[in-house]
Motif scaffolding. Structure first.
Motif, PDB file in Angstrom:
ATOM      1  N   VAL A 189       1.269  -0.907   0.437  1.00  0.00           N
ATOM      2  CA  VAL A 189      -0.138   0.209   0.186  1.00  0.00           C
ATOM      3  C   VAL A 189       1.168   1.382   0.050  1.00  0.00           C
ATOM      4  O   VAL A 189       0.983   1.866  -0.514  1.00  0.00           O
ATOM      5  CB  VAL A 189      -1.262   0.080   1.904  1.00  0.00           C
ATOM      6  CG1 VAL A 189      -1.333   1.715   1.012  1.00  0.00           C
ATOM      7  CG2 VAL A 189      -1.971  -1.307   1.270  1.00  0.00           C
ATOM      8  N   ASP A 190       1.812   1.505   0.721  1.00  0.00           N
ATOM      9  CA  ASP A 190       2.851   2.591   0.613  1.00  0.00           C
ATOM     10  C   ASP A 190       3.704   2.552  -0.291  1.00  0.00           C
ATOM     11  O   ASP A 190       4.071   3.376  -1.102  1.00  0.00           O
ATOM     12  CB  ASP A 190       4.159   2.192   1.749  1.00  0.00           C
ATOM     13  CG  ASP A 190       3.382   2.484   3.266  1.00  0.00           C
ATOM     14  OD1 ASP A 190       2.146   2.796   3.144  1.00  0.00           O
ATOM     15  OD2 ASP A 190       4.299   1.236   4.033  1.00  0.00           O
ATOM     16  N   ALA A 191       3.585   1.128  -0.896  1.00  0.00           N
ATOM     17  CA  ALA A 191       4.997   1.227  -2.473  1.00  0.00           C
ATOM     18  C   ALA A 191       3.963   1.981  -3.483  1.00  0.00           C
ATOM     19  O   ALA A 191       4.424   2.796  -4.666  1.00  0.00           O
ATOM     20  CB  ALA A 191       5.417   0.223  -2.905  1.00  0.00           C
ATOM     21  N   PHE A 192       2.529   1.104  -3.061  1.00  0.00           N
ATOM     22  CA  PHE A 192       1.562   1.419  -4.078  1.00  0.00           C
ATOM     23  C   PHE A 192       0.073   2.378  -4.390  1.00  0.00           C
ATOM     24  O   PHE A 192      -0.819   1.398  -3.624  1.00  0.00           O
ATOM     25  CB  PHE A 192       1.529   0.969  -5.785  1.00  0.00           C
ATOM     26  CG  PHE A 192       2.196  -0.667  -5.599  1.00  0.00           C
ATOM     27  CD1 PHE A 192       2.768   0.372  -7.341  1.00  0.00           C
ATOM     28  CD2 PHE A 192       3.631  -1.331  -5.319  1.00  0.00           C
ATOM     29  CE1 PHE A 192       4.192  -0.393  -7.824  1.00  0.00           C
ATOM     30  CE2 PHE A 192       4.497  -1.618  -5.652  1.00  0.00           C
ATOM     31  CZ  PHE A 192       4.772  -1.855  -7.192  1.00  0.00           C
ATOM     32  N   PRO A 193       0.657   3.826  -3.673  1.00  0.00           N
ATOM     33  CA  PRO A 193      -0.524   3.353  -2.855  1.00  0.00           C
ATOM     34  C   PRO A 193      -1.853   4.339  -4.306  1.00  0.00           C
ATOM     35  O   PRO A 193      -3.042   4.584  -3.335  1.00  0.00           O
ATOM     36  CB  PRO A 193       0.199   5.167  -2.742  1.00  0.00           C
ATOM     37  CG  PRO A 193       0.885   5.269  -3.564  1.00  0.00           C
ATOM     38  CD  PRO A 193       1.501   4.501  -3.901  1.00  0.00           C
TER      39      PRO A 193
END
Length: 106
Positions: free
Chosen positions: A47-51
């Motif tokens: 989720v952090d890498a692909f917001p």
């Protein structure tokens, strides 16, 4: 952009190794509460890498089943637990985006 299958697999394996859980059982969704830590870490990192990616799509790829729709919404609760390590999430994010961003990912 949505993570590739290789990025999802990398995130799950790294998260499970850090949390000392089984990546196979995590990906299949067959884990006990303590062993679900790898799933939660992998989900948070992706989720952090692909917001911009759909969170429920990422959740399903991390082994959250249909009956666990609320589990990704509990991420703030997981982040408050004693076992949670933000540096683990950062390490996973760095590895997942390393190919995409090269040296900037470090």
């Amino acid at each position: 952009m949505f993570p590739t299958a290789d990025q999802i697999a990398l995130a799950i394996v790294m998260a499970c190794r850090l949390a000392e859980t089984s990546p196979i059982l995590t990906a299949l969704g067959h884990v006990a509460q303590r062993e679900a830590r790898g799933r939660h870490l992998a989900f948070a990192a992706l989720v952090d890498a692909f917001p911009d990616a759909r969170k429920m799509g990422i959740a399903r790829c991390c082994g959250y089943g249909k009956g666990m729709a609320a589990a990704p919404g509990n991420l703030p609760t997981y982040r408050k637990t004693a076992w949670w390590r933000d540096d683990w999430v950062d390490e996973i994010v760095g590895a997942v985006v390393a190919e995409q961003y090269g040296d900037q990912a470090q």
